[in-house]
Design an enzyme around this catalytic site. Structure first.
Site, short mmCIF file in Angstrom:
data_model
loop_
_atom_site.label_atom_id
_atom_site.label_comp_id
_atom_site.label_asym_id
_atom_site.label_seq_id
_atom_site.Cartn_x
_atom_site.Cartn_y
_atom_site.Cartn_z
NE ARG A 1 25.20 16.17 39.35
CZ ARG A 1 24.26 15.29 39.06
NH1 ARG A 1 23.04 15.43 39.57
NH2 ARG A 1 24.52 14.26 38.28
CE LYS B 1 31.32 38.44 32.65
NZ LYS B 1 31.93 39.26 31.57
CD GLU C 1 39.97 45.37 34.47
OE1 GLU C 1 38.95 46.03 34.13
OE2 GLU C 1 40.34 44.35 33.86
CE LYS D 1 32.79 43.30 37.49
NZ LYS D 1 34.02 42.55 37.21
CD GLU E 1 29.35 39.90 29.60
OE1 GLU E 1 30.21 40.54 30.19
OE2 GLU E 1 29.58 38.86 28.94
NE ARG F 1 28.95 40.93 34.66
CZ ARG F 1 29.04 39.96 35.55
NH1 ARG F 1 27.95 39.28 35.89
NH2 ARG F 1 30.19 39.65 36.10
CG ASN G 1 33.17 42.49 28.52
OD1 ASN G 1 34.01 41.76 29.02
ND2 ASN G 1 31.87 42.25 28.59
CG HIS H 1 38.22 43.58 29.28
ND1 HIS H 1 38.20 44.90 29.69
CD2 HIS H 1 38.61 42.85 30.35
CE1 HIS H 1 38.55 44.95 30.97
NE2 HIS H 1 38.82 43.73 31.38
CG HIS I 1 40.24 39.26 27.24
ND1 HIS I 1 38.92 38.96 27.47
CD2 HIS I 1 40.77 39.61 28.44
CE1 HIS I 1 38.66 39.14 28.75
NE2 HIS I 1 39.76 39.54 29.36
CG HIS J 1 43.67 41.27 32.62
ND1 HIS J 1 42.92 40.77 31.57
CD2 HIS J 1 42.84 42.09 33.32
CE1 HIS J 1 41.69 41.25 31.64
NE2 HIS J 1 41.61 42.06 32.68
#
Length: 343
Positions: A108, A130, A172, A214, A224, A228, A232, A235, A239, A249
């Site tokens: 956990r 993330k 990026e 960032k 997000e 935020r 993307n 992306h 993606h 990527h």
């Protein structure tokens, strides 16, 4: 080694700039720490892993799946890792995505840190909390947002990086410049990859600039909900192209940025598409690819920015300034089909 503390939500992330891998033992107790890395990184830096308990996985995006997670948890159980264990992801974005996700669910939640070994990971993937895995062709569909305890940056690790991975990292960096830093884009337009490879100080400053850019965004919107989402840019379509066309990527994000910029021309009046394509080309990044619009659209349907029958799409108003605009799925489908016909 220079220390910088970032506070994100209720968590503290310590970033170590200008560090070396050997300083890792100042941050982690070898008796309770376990490193996760991949075979490529282990092969390139084998001596650095001596005396560290290490879990080694196969390299590549295809390893971001439940089988890999099960393997790592089996290994952790074999080590009798308890809640005092510190997981350390040493590698590219795949390794750190997996490490953070395992750490967020094992018992956990246990502590974790990162030592990124790719440019893309130093400037983007390791930052912001993330973590996750893919589900079939759906990228990062399963995951968490949990911050690492620390990130140690050792730019000397980049010396073994293949040229294509330098190119992926600059995708990026160019993305960050497009959405938040026009001055950085202008600087990038006057240079090439070899300039940064030859100048450690110049490279270190570029990495630092992207880290601060960032994390400033992430600090304001860690989960997000708002701005935020701007990170993307490129992306959403990128993606889908990455998985449907099976390309790296960074290359997919570059193509995704061009297509998002084309949509921006029609939606916001953006008028610097050719400049974007020129900068991308200067860093050996593709600006187009043949793709099947129907296959890309099917993957887009489960994009995390979808809200009902719309997707919150990231567009450019001008270089250095982006916005979020809801676009109907049917309209996006039409865009994709028109782009497919252009190729």
């Amino acid at each position: 080694m220079e220390l910088k503390v970032f506070r994100i939500a209720q968590q503290q992330v310590v970033y170590y700039f200008d560090a070396v891998f050997a300083e890792l033992d100042q941050l982690a107790d070898k008796s309770t720490a376990i490193i996760i890395t991949d075979k490529n990184v282990l092969h390139a830096h084998k001596s650095k892993f001596e005396d560290w308990r290490t879990i080694v996985i196969e390299p590549g995006e295809q390893q971001k799946n439940f089988d890999t997670i099960k393997y790592i948890i089996d290994m952790l159980a074999g080590y009798e890792a308890d809640r005092n264990c510190l997981l350390i992801g040493v590698g590219g974005g795949v390794v750190t995505d997996i490490t953070g996700f395992v750490a967020s669910i094992y018992m956990r939640g246990i502590r974790f840190g990162f030592v990124p070994t790719s440019l893309l990971n130093m400037v983007d993937a390791s930052l912001g909390g993330k973590n996750g895995i893919d589900f079939g062709l759906y990228k990062n569909l399963v995951g968490s947002i949990t911050q690492p305890e620390f990130i140690l940056q050792d730019v000397s690790l980049l010396t073994t990086l293949p040229e294509t991975e330098w190119e992926n990292g600059f995708a990026e960096i160019i993305k960050h410049a497009c959405i938040k830093d026009k001055a950085m884009l202008e600087d990038l337009s006057r240079r090439k990859i070899k300039d940064f490879q030859a100048n450690k100080a110049l490279l270190g400053e570029l990495i630092r600039r992207n880290v601060f850019l960032k994390l400033k965004v992430v600090q304001k919107d860690p989960f997000e909900a708002r701005d935020r989402k701007l990170l993307n840019f490129g992306h959403t379509i990128g993606h889908a192209i990455e998985n449907s066309c099976a390309i790296p990527h960074g290359k997919a994000v570059a193509i995704g940025m061009v297509l998002a910029a084309k949509i921006s021309v029609r939606e916001t009046g953006f008028d610097e598409l050719e400049k974007l394509k020129t900068v991308l080309s200067n860093y050996n990044l593709p600006v187009s690819i043949k793709f099947q619009a129907s296959a890309v659209f099917e993957l887009l349907k489960l994009d995390k920015k979808r809200a009902g029958e719309q997707i919150n799409f990231i567009l450019l108003q001008k270089m250095g300034k982006a916005l979020i605009k809801p676009i109907d799925l049917t309209e996006l489908q039409q865009y994709l089909h028109s782009f497919e016909k252009e190729l």
